[in-house]
Scaffold this active site. Sequence first.
Site, PDB file in Angstrom:
ATOM      1  CG  HIS A   4     202.030  48.132   9.221  1.00  0.00           C
ATOM      2  ND1 HIS A   4     200.674  48.383   9.215  1.00  0.00           N
ATOM      3  CD2 HIS A   4     202.349  47.698  10.401  1.00  0.00           C
ATOM      4  CE1 HIS A   4     200.114  48.014  10.416  1.00  0.00           C
ATOM      5  NE2 HIS A   4     201.288  47.672  11.290  1.00  0.00           N
ATOM      6  N   GLY A   5     205.690  47.718   6.752  1.00  0.00           N
ATOM      7  CA  GLY A   5     206.507  47.604   5.633  1.00  0.00           C
ATOM      8  C   GLY A   5     207.948  48.085   5.404  1.00  0.00           C
ATOM      9  CD  GLU A  29     196.062  51.509  14.665  1.00  0.00           C
ATOM     10  OE1 GLU A  29     196.710  50.261  14.777  1.00  0.00           O
ATOM     11  OE2 GLU A  29     196.287  52.127  13.563  1.00  0.00           O
ATOM     12  CG  ASP A  63     199.689  42.531  14.431  1.00  0.00           C
ATOM     13  OD1 ASP A  63     199.697  43.454  15.208  1.00  0.00           O
ATOM     14  OD2 ASP A  63     200.583  42.423  13.449  1.00  0.00           O
ATOM     15  CG  HIS A  64     197.033  45.085  12.591  1.00  0.00           C
ATOM     16  ND1 HIS A  64     196.790  46.784  12.664  1.00  0.00           N
ATOM     17  CD2 HIS A  64     198.407  45.218  12.560  1.00  0.00           C
ATOM     18  CE1 HIS A  64     197.955  47.212  12.867  1.00  0.00           C
ATOM     19  NE2 HIS A  64     198.663  46.466  12.572  1.00  0.00           N
ATOM     20  CG  ASP A 102     205.965  40.993  10.105  1.00  0.00           C
ATOM     21  OD1 ASP A 102     207.093  40.236   9.873  1.00  0.00           O
ATOM     22  OD2 ASP A 102     205.019  40.838   9.509  1.00  0.00           O
ATOM     23  CB  THR A 103     209.535  45.134   8.074  1.00  0.00           C
ATOM     24  OG1 THR A 103     208.264  45.570   7.705  1.00  0.00           O
ATOM     25  CG2 THR A 103     210.505  45.477   6.836  1.00  0.00           C
ATOM     26  CG  ASN A 155     203.308  45.740  16.923  1.00  0.00           C
ATOM     27  OD1 ASN A 155     203.379  45.532  18.274  1.00  0.00           O
ATOM     28  ND2 ASN A 155     202.106  45.458  16.386  1.00  0.00           N
ATOM     29  CB  SER A 177     198.697  39.336  10.560  1.00  0.00           C
ATOM     30  OG  SER A 177     199.426  38.444   9.562  1.00  0.00           O
TER      31      SER A 177
HETATM   32  P1  13P Z   1     206.793  46.841  10.564  1.00  0.00           P
HETATM   33  O1  13P Z   1     206.331  46.444   9.163  1.00  0.00           O
HETATM   34  O2  13P Z   1     207.559  47.914  10.683  1.00  0.00           O
HETATM   35  O3  13P Z   1     207.822  45.540  11.045  1.00  0.00           O
HETATM   36  O4  13P Z   1     205.530  46.586  11.757  1.00  0.00           O
HETATM   37  C1  13P Z   1     204.971  45.393  12.160  1.00  0.00           C
HETATM   38  C2  13P Z   1     203.671  45.894  12.785  1.00  0.00           C
HETATM   39  O5  13P Z   1     203.428  47.001  13.169  1.00  0.00           O
HETATM   40  C3  13P Z   1     202.666  44.661  12.959  1.00  0.00           C
HETATM   41  O6  13P Z   1     201.646  44.880  13.473  1.00  0.00           O
HETATM   42  O1  G3H Z   2     200.732  44.119  10.268  1.00  0.00           O
HETATM   43  C1  G3H Z   2     201.565  44.028   9.721  1.00  0.00           C
HETATM   44  C2  G3H Z   2     202.346  42.855   9.963  1.00  0.00           C
HETATM   45  O2  G3H Z   2     203.865  43.081   9.544  1.00  0.00           O
HETATM   46  C3  G3H Z   2     201.832  41.521   9.494  1.00  0.00           C
HETATM   47  O3  G3H Z   2     201.679  41.808   8.060  1.00  0.00           O
HETATM   48  O4  G3H Z   2     199.250  41.017   7.336  1.00  0.00           O
HETATM   49  O5  G3H Z   2     201.315  40.828   5.836  1.00  0.00           O
HETATM   50  O6  G3H Z   2     201.039  39.210   7.702  1.00  0.00           O
HETATM   51  P1  G3H Z   2     200.985  40.646   7.356  1.00  0.00           P
HETATM   52 ZN    ZN Z   3     200.788  46.746  12.859  1.00  0.00          ZN
END
Ligand code: 13P
Ligand code: G3H
Ligand code: ZN
Length: 349
Positions: free
Chosen positions: A189-190, A142, A83-84, A268-269, A266, A50
């Site tokens: 997210h999260g 997106e 990412d994003h 991350d969490t 995707n 990110s």
């Molecule tokens: P999670 O928070 O569900 O892991 O999603 C991660 C994500 O979409 C990163 O772009």
């Molecule tokens: O987009 C969400 C991912 O979990 C990345 O999170 O922006 O806290 O690194 P972050």
């Molecule tokens: Zn995302």
Amino acid sequence: MPLVSMRQLLDEAAKGGYGVGAFNVNDMEQIQAIMMAAKETKSPVIVQASRGARQFAEDLYLFRLIQAAAELNPEIPIAMHQDHGNSFETCKSAIELGYTSVMMDGSLQADGKTPSSFEENVEVTRKVVDYAHERGVTVEGEIGVLGGVEDGHGAGGSGLDHITDPDQAVEFAERTGVDALAIAIGTSHGAYKFTKKPDGSVLKMDVLIAIHKRLPNTHLVMHGSSSVPKDLQDIVNKYGGNLKETWGVPVEEIQLGIRNGVRKVNVDTDNRLAITGAIRKVLWETPEKFDPRDYMKPAREAMKKVVAQRMVEFGQAGHGGDYAPIDIKEIAKGYANGTLTTQPLVAAK
Ligand code: 13P
Ligand code: G3H
Ligand code: ZN
């Protein structure tokens, strides 16, 4: 093996009918955890950073670590993805560093908070596609907006606020020429996605299926796809954490998505929870310890376990050796001469 175009990874996944996990990284141990899991399960993999991760780790540290991962694991196809991305400049800087894929998240304005108009989204995404494809780099766009806020990025609110409209998804794919399309189907997210196990009223798999029917050849992307497993929540809380009860996206729903065009998932969490639980456990049980290796090693192992499990569940396991990487310059030629088409096949309603 050099870093591979994400488009190649996703095209191969479509041929094989599987999904590919895209795992977020911020540091060396997370990269190592992913590579250990990919090696063990023989999986191709998408590693993503990110804007916050690039800032935290500093661009060059993070990118050199990815290059090290590619050099040390020549048998594993790795795509490195932004990412994003919030603007053309963010995506351009990732491409200049050597990322093989970028997400232009034009669903939000450059502040990463305010939903943008459809026309604004098309315009900035198309600009990134033109720049990236000339260089053989993949683009994810997106349409629709996810719920929640991560690290200041997100419109907030519930995942149901801006669900993707299938007609707009078709127009967006046609006008932008993106390689992969992230859609909003109720996830956030999260850790706090759902207040109970999600059903069709909050997790709109019907919308995903409708979009896949209209865009059968477009690689779909599911964001916010952590499953937030109860056992990982319990470990964090047992050792002094304070997570409220919550539900994520059940793996069987992701698998339904994969049967309906989802090629990038995707996560991350779940990895954050695994790492935090493992570190808390060591520090709680042995408060006399202070060597970071004493807790980073179990943390890395805990993340590796989650990633390996997802690789098996998404179906990418065993596919790491299926294909030779196509040089990114050849990919660029393919975009230029139309052999690598970006015009989606659009089915009638
Ligand atoms: P999670 O928070 O569900 O892991 O999603 C991660 C994500 O979409 C990163 O772009
Ligand atoms: O987009 C969400 C991912 O979990 C990345 O999170 O922006 O806290 O690194 P972050
Ligand atoms: Zn995302």
